[in-house]
Motif scaffolding. Structure first.
Motif, PDB file in Angstrom:
ATOM      1  N   ARG A 155       0.840  -1.197   0.000  1.00 47.59           N
ATOM      2  CA  ARG A 155       0.000   0.000   0.000  1.00 47.59           C
ATOM      3  C   ARG A 155       0.877   1.250   0.000  1.00 47.59           C
ATOM      4  O   ARG A 155       1.901   1.300   0.671  1.00 47.59           O
ATOM      5  CB  ARG A 155      -0.919   0.013   1.220  1.00 47.59           C
ATOM      6  CG  ARG A 155      -1.841   1.229   1.281  1.00 47.59           C
ATOM      7  CD  ARG A 155      -2.808   1.175   2.447  1.00 47.59           C
ATOM      8  NE  ARG A 155      -3.759   0.080   2.316  1.00 47.59           N
ATOM      9  CZ  ARG A 155      -4.808  -0.082   3.132  1.00 47.59           C
ATOM     10  NH1 ARG A 155      -5.008   0.771   4.130  1.00 47.59           N
ATOM     11  NH2 ARG A 155      -5.619  -1.105   2.953  1.00 47.59           N
TER      12      ARG A 155
ATOM     13  N   VAL B 166       1.865   5.051   0.935  1.00 45.26           N
ATOM     14  CA  VAL B 166       1.653   5.999   2.031  1.00 45.26           C
ATOM     15  C   VAL B 166       1.244   7.316   1.387  1.00 45.26           C
ATOM     16  O   VAL B 166       2.067   8.012   0.800  1.00 45.26           O
ATOM     17  CB  VAL B 166       2.935   6.182   2.870  1.00 45.26           C
ATOM     18  CG1 VAL B 166       2.725   7.272   3.915  1.00 45.26           C
ATOM     19  CG2 VAL B 166       3.316   4.882   3.548  1.00 45.26           C
TER      20      VAL B 166
ATOM     21  N   THR C  21       4.733   0.570   0.448  1.00 45.97           N
ATOM     22  CA  THR C  21       5.226  -0.050   1.675  1.00 45.97           C
ATOM     23  C   THR C  21       4.545  -1.402   1.849  1.00 45.97           C
ATOM     24  O   THR C  21       3.537  -1.693   1.211  1.00 45.97           O
ATOM     25  CB  THR C  21       4.886   0.812   2.908  1.00 45.97           C
ATOM     26  OG1 THR C  21       3.461   0.908   3.037  1.00 45.97           O
ATOM     27  CG2 THR C  21       5.478   2.204   2.807  1.00 45.97           C
TER      28      THR C  21
ATOM     29  N   PHE D  68       2.089  -3.278   3.944  1.00 48.32           N
ATOM     30  CA  PHE D  68       1.017  -2.864   4.848  1.00 48.32           C
ATOM     31  C   PHE D  68       0.491  -4.112   5.544  1.00 48.32           C
ATOM     32  O   PHE D  68       0.087  -5.075   4.890  1.00 48.32           O
ATOM     33  CB  PHE D  68      -0.107  -2.180   4.064  1.00 48.32           C
ATOM     34  CG  PHE D  68      -1.219  -1.671   4.930  1.00 48.32           C
ATOM     35  CD1 PHE D  68      -1.022  -0.603   5.792  1.00 48.32           C
ATOM     36  CD2 PHE D  68      -2.489  -2.251   4.870  1.00 48.32           C
ATOM     37  CE1 PHE D  68      -2.050  -0.123   6.581  1.00 48.32           C
ATOM     38  CE2 PHE D  68      -3.522  -1.781   5.662  1.00 48.32           C
ATOM     39  CZ  PHE D  68      -3.301  -0.712   6.518  1.00 48.32           C
TER      40      PHE D  68
ATOM     41  N   GLU E  52      -2.654  -1.566  12.406  1.00 43.59           N
ATOM     42  CA  GLU E  52      -2.287  -1.319  11.015  1.00 43.59           C
ATOM     43  C   GLU E  52      -0.865  -0.766  10.998  1.00 43.59           C
ATOM     44  O   GLU E  52      -0.554   0.173  11.735  1.00 43.59           O
ATOM     45  CB  GLU E  52      -3.244  -0.326  10.363  1.00 43.59           C
ATOM     46  CG  GLU E  52      -4.673  -0.839  10.275  1.00 43.59           C
ATOM     47  CD  GLU E  52      -5.643   0.153   9.634  1.00 43.59           C
ATOM     48  OE1 GLU E  52      -6.742  -0.266   9.254  1.00 43.59           O
ATOM     49  OE2 GLU E  52      -5.285   1.349   9.539  1.00 43.59           O
TER      50      GLU E  52
ATOM     51  N   TYR F 267       2.566   0.363   8.503  1.00 42.59           N
ATOM     52  CA  TYR F 267       3.295   0.591   7.260  1.00 42.59           C
ATOM     53  C   TYR F 267       4.763   0.262   7.531  1.00 42.59           C
ATOM     54  O   TYR F 267       5.386   0.875   8.403  1.00 42.59           O
ATOM     55  CB  TYR F 267       3.204   2.050   6.810  1.00 42.59           C
ATOM     56  CG  TYR F 267       1.826   2.508   6.397  1.00 42.59           C
ATOM     57  CD1 TYR F 267       1.359   2.275   5.104  1.00 42.59           C
ATOM     58  CD2 TYR F 267       1.006   3.199   7.278  1.00 42.59           C
ATOM     59  CE1 TYR F 267       0.099   2.718   4.708  1.00 42.59           C
ATOM     60  CE2 TYR F 267      -0.249   3.639   6.898  1.00 42.59           C
ATOM     61  CZ  TYR F 267      -0.696   3.401   5.611  1.00 42.59           C
ATOM     62  OH  TYR F 267      -1.940   3.837   5.226  1.00 42.59           O
TER      63      TYR F 267
END
Length: 237
Positions: A183, A185, A202, A204, A221, A223
């Motif tokens: 995902r 950023v 990144t 995720f 969650e 990153y």
């Protein structure tokens, strides 16, 4: 009679030898395409093939418009521990944690994951994970405020560990479910805290932690900076 070594392989092996000998260290810039073309009297395609192999094998990373650099040591998740900190320490990293914010929120999406009513407040702990003095991850953990209060969560400032803080209040996860994806950023603030540019891809990770009664105690969650993180899974047949 010896075998002729392909030029791209020679370039690749020479760079690997420089890395292994310590002459090229993590973060050092590798000779450019133009320099290597002249040095080995080869084409751009040959140099790029060597670079592609080195990138795919994790020796170097390419930064568009800047150059190619020796890759930093990665944190390799073996998926053997619930604690991310424990795995980092086991691999010889010096770790730290900077708390971004601790707040009480209402969030229907998170509430559904935690399996609590939408009007039930949630304690959110957002922090930056540090390894060898560099930010490698941005984590957000969400807990039902009836399990962990806002004031209790602030103990993380002292403990420098979310799970140590949970344990202090007898909240002990026994197993977790993790989902991995890629995902971008797209939040400028988070990107800045991670020391990456906005819209960088990144790893995720979505994590749900359960107690011994299979009750959800945390949703998180994270990153992970892809230059610092990889996952290894062993499968026994």
């Amino acid at each position: 009679m010896g075998y002729k070594v392909a030029k791209y392989f020679q370039i690749k092996q020479d760079i690997i030898n420089l890395i292994k000998s310590g002459e090229l260290k993590p973060g050092d810039k590798v000779d450019s395409e133009s320099v290597l073309k002249k040095k080995y009297n080869v084409s751009t395609i040959t140099v790029r093939k060597a670079f592609n192999d080195l990138i795919n094998e994790g020796y170097v990373v390419g930064v568009q418009g800047v150059g190619t650099f020796v890759a930093k040591k990665q944190m390799i998740r073996g998926l053997t521990s619930i604690s991310f900190s424990d795995e980092l320490v086991q691999q010889g990293f010096e770790i730290d944690l900077n708390v971004d914010k601790i707040e009480e929120i209402l969030n229907p999406r998170i509430a559904d994951i935690l399996e609590i009513p939408h009007d039930q407040s949630i304690v959110c702990v957002r922090r930056i994970r540090i390894a060898n003095n560099e930010p490698i991850a941005y984590q957000s953990s969400f807990v039902d405020s009836r399990i962990l209060s806002l004031n209790q969560a602030k103990k993380i400032y002292e403990n420098k560990s979310f799970y140590k803080t949970l344990k202090e209040y007898r909240i002990v996860p026994t197993w977790v479910n993790e989902n991995y994806s890629v995902r971008e950023v797209n939040d400028n603030r988070i990107a800045k805290l991670m020391n990456i540019t906005k819209n960088t891809n990144t790893f995720f990770v979505k994590r749900i932690a359960f107690n011994e009664c299979d009750e959800i105690i945390e949703y998180a969650e994270t990153y992970f900076n892809k230059a610092w993180y990889s996952v290894t899974v062993n499968i026994k047949v």
